[in-house]
Scaffold this motif. Structure first.
Motif, PDB file in Angstrom:
ATOM      1  N   LEU A  57     -22.256  23.833 -13.668  1.00  0.00           N
ATOM      2  CA  LEU A  57     -23.730  23.764 -12.977  1.00  0.00           C
ATOM      3  C   LEU A  57     -23.127  22.558 -11.822  1.00  0.00           C
ATOM      4  O   LEU A  57     -24.218  22.918 -11.495  1.00  0.00           O
ATOM      5  CB  LEU A  57     -24.598  23.600 -14.129  1.00  0.00           C
ATOM      6  N   ASP A  58     -22.910  21.250 -12.952  1.00  0.00           N
ATOM      7  CA  ASP A  58     -22.757  20.613 -12.356  1.00  0.00           C
ATOM      8  C   ASP A  58     -22.309  20.032 -10.269  1.00  0.00           C
ATOM      9  O   ASP A  58     -22.633  19.826  -9.302  1.00  0.00           O
ATOM     10  CB  ASP A  58     -21.935  19.130 -12.856  1.00  0.00           C
ATOM     11  N   GLN A 117     -19.711  25.837 -18.693  1.00  0.00           N
ATOM     12  CA  GLN A 117     -20.870  26.251 -17.842  1.00  0.00           C
ATOM     13  C   GLN A 117     -21.580  25.341 -17.531  1.00  0.00           C
ATOM     14  O   GLN A 117     -21.978  24.613 -16.723  1.00  0.00           O
ATOM     15  CB  GLN A 117     -21.671  27.128 -18.858  1.00  0.00           C
ATOM     16  N   VAL A 118     -21.744  24.007 -18.368  1.00  0.00           N
ATOM     17  CA  VAL A 118     -21.713  22.669 -17.402  1.00  0.00           C
ATOM     18  C   VAL A 118     -20.935  21.705 -16.478  1.00  0.00           C
ATOM     19  O   VAL A 118     -21.556  21.986 -15.571  1.00  0.00           O
ATOM     20  CB  VAL A 118     -21.892  22.131 -18.247  1.00  0.00           C
ATOM     21  N   LEU A 119     -19.797  22.377 -16.587  1.00  0.00           N
ATOM     22  CA  LEU A 119     -18.696  21.398 -15.014  1.00  0.00           C
ATOM     23  C   LEU A 119     -19.038  22.337 -14.095  1.00  0.00           C
ATOM     24  O   LEU A 119     -19.387  22.046 -12.890  1.00  0.00           O
ATOM     25  CB  LEU A 119     -17.871  21.683 -15.389  1.00  0.00           C
ATOM     26  N   ARG A 178     -21.808  23.144  -8.645  1.00  0.00           N
ATOM     27  CA  ARG A 178     -22.642  23.780  -7.115  1.00  0.00           C
ATOM     28  C   ARG A 178     -24.528  22.551  -7.096  1.00  0.00           C
ATOM     29  O   ARG A 178     -24.128  22.240  -5.961  1.00  0.00           O
ATOM     30  CB  ARG A 178     -23.648  24.881  -8.842  1.00  0.00           C
ATOM     31  N   TRP A 179     -24.637  21.711  -8.278  1.00  0.00           N
ATOM     32  CA  TRP A 179     -25.906  21.362  -8.141  1.00  0.00           C
ATOM     33  C   TRP A 179     -25.291  19.918  -6.816  1.00  0.00           C
ATOM     34  O   TRP A 179     -26.337  19.709  -5.961  1.00  0.00           O
ATOM     35  CB  TRP A 179     -26.219  20.456  -9.460  1.00  0.00           C
TER      36      TRP A 179
END
Length: 155
Positions: free
Chosen positions: A6-7, A2-4, A9-10
């Motif tokens: 989000l990163d 999930q963190v990957l 997309r950011w």
């Protein structure tokens, strides 16, 4: 995982924000160039500040104007129109209206502005309404351009 996501997309968001800033400046300069002016739009997303810089052709020093309050009324009106058209070029709408866009402009700037607006409106394919108390006789009606002039108010 999930963190990957989000990163990723950011990073894409930041890249798109940078591309949009460049596109806005490019479109702004395209319109300003019709009067020989060049400019730059700086968007600071963190500070939430948008600033405009202009280089006027008649300024022998070629100094950049960073504060639009230093411009004449007509120059400010024209640069505001160019900024507005740059934004319009990046968005879609079925119709748009501009009221007294040519306030404080001299006859030459008004002609350039009207030509720019009509060409832009026809190219966009959307319906535009321009409201001005000034003479618009130089705008030629056509298949996609209709003019409606109201009678002068009685005093």
């Amino acid at each position: 995982m999930q963190v990957l996501g989000l990163d990723l997309r950011w990073k894409k968001f930041q890249r798109n924000a940078g591309l949009l800033k460049r596109q806005l400046t490019w479109l702004f300069n395209e319109h300003l160039g019709k009067k020989g002016i060049s400019g730059f739009i700086n968007v600071d997303y963190k500070s939430k500040i948008l600033s405009v810089e202009l280089t006027m052709p008649q300024d022998a020093s070629r100094d950049t104007v960073r504060d639009t309050r230093g411009l004449s009324g007509g120059e400010r009106s024209f640069s505001t129109l160019c900024f507005t058209l740059a934004l319009h070029g990046m968005t879609e709408a079925p119709f748009r209206a501009m009221d007294e866009f040519d306030v404080f402009m001299d006859a030459v700037s008004r002609k350039i502005s009207l030509d720019t607006l009509v060409d832009f409106a026809v190219a966009q394919g959307s319906q535009w309404v321009f409201i001005t108390p000034h003479d618009i006789s130089m705008v030629k009606p056509g298949d996609r351009v209709k003019k409606q002039q109201m009678a002068a108010p009685r005093g």
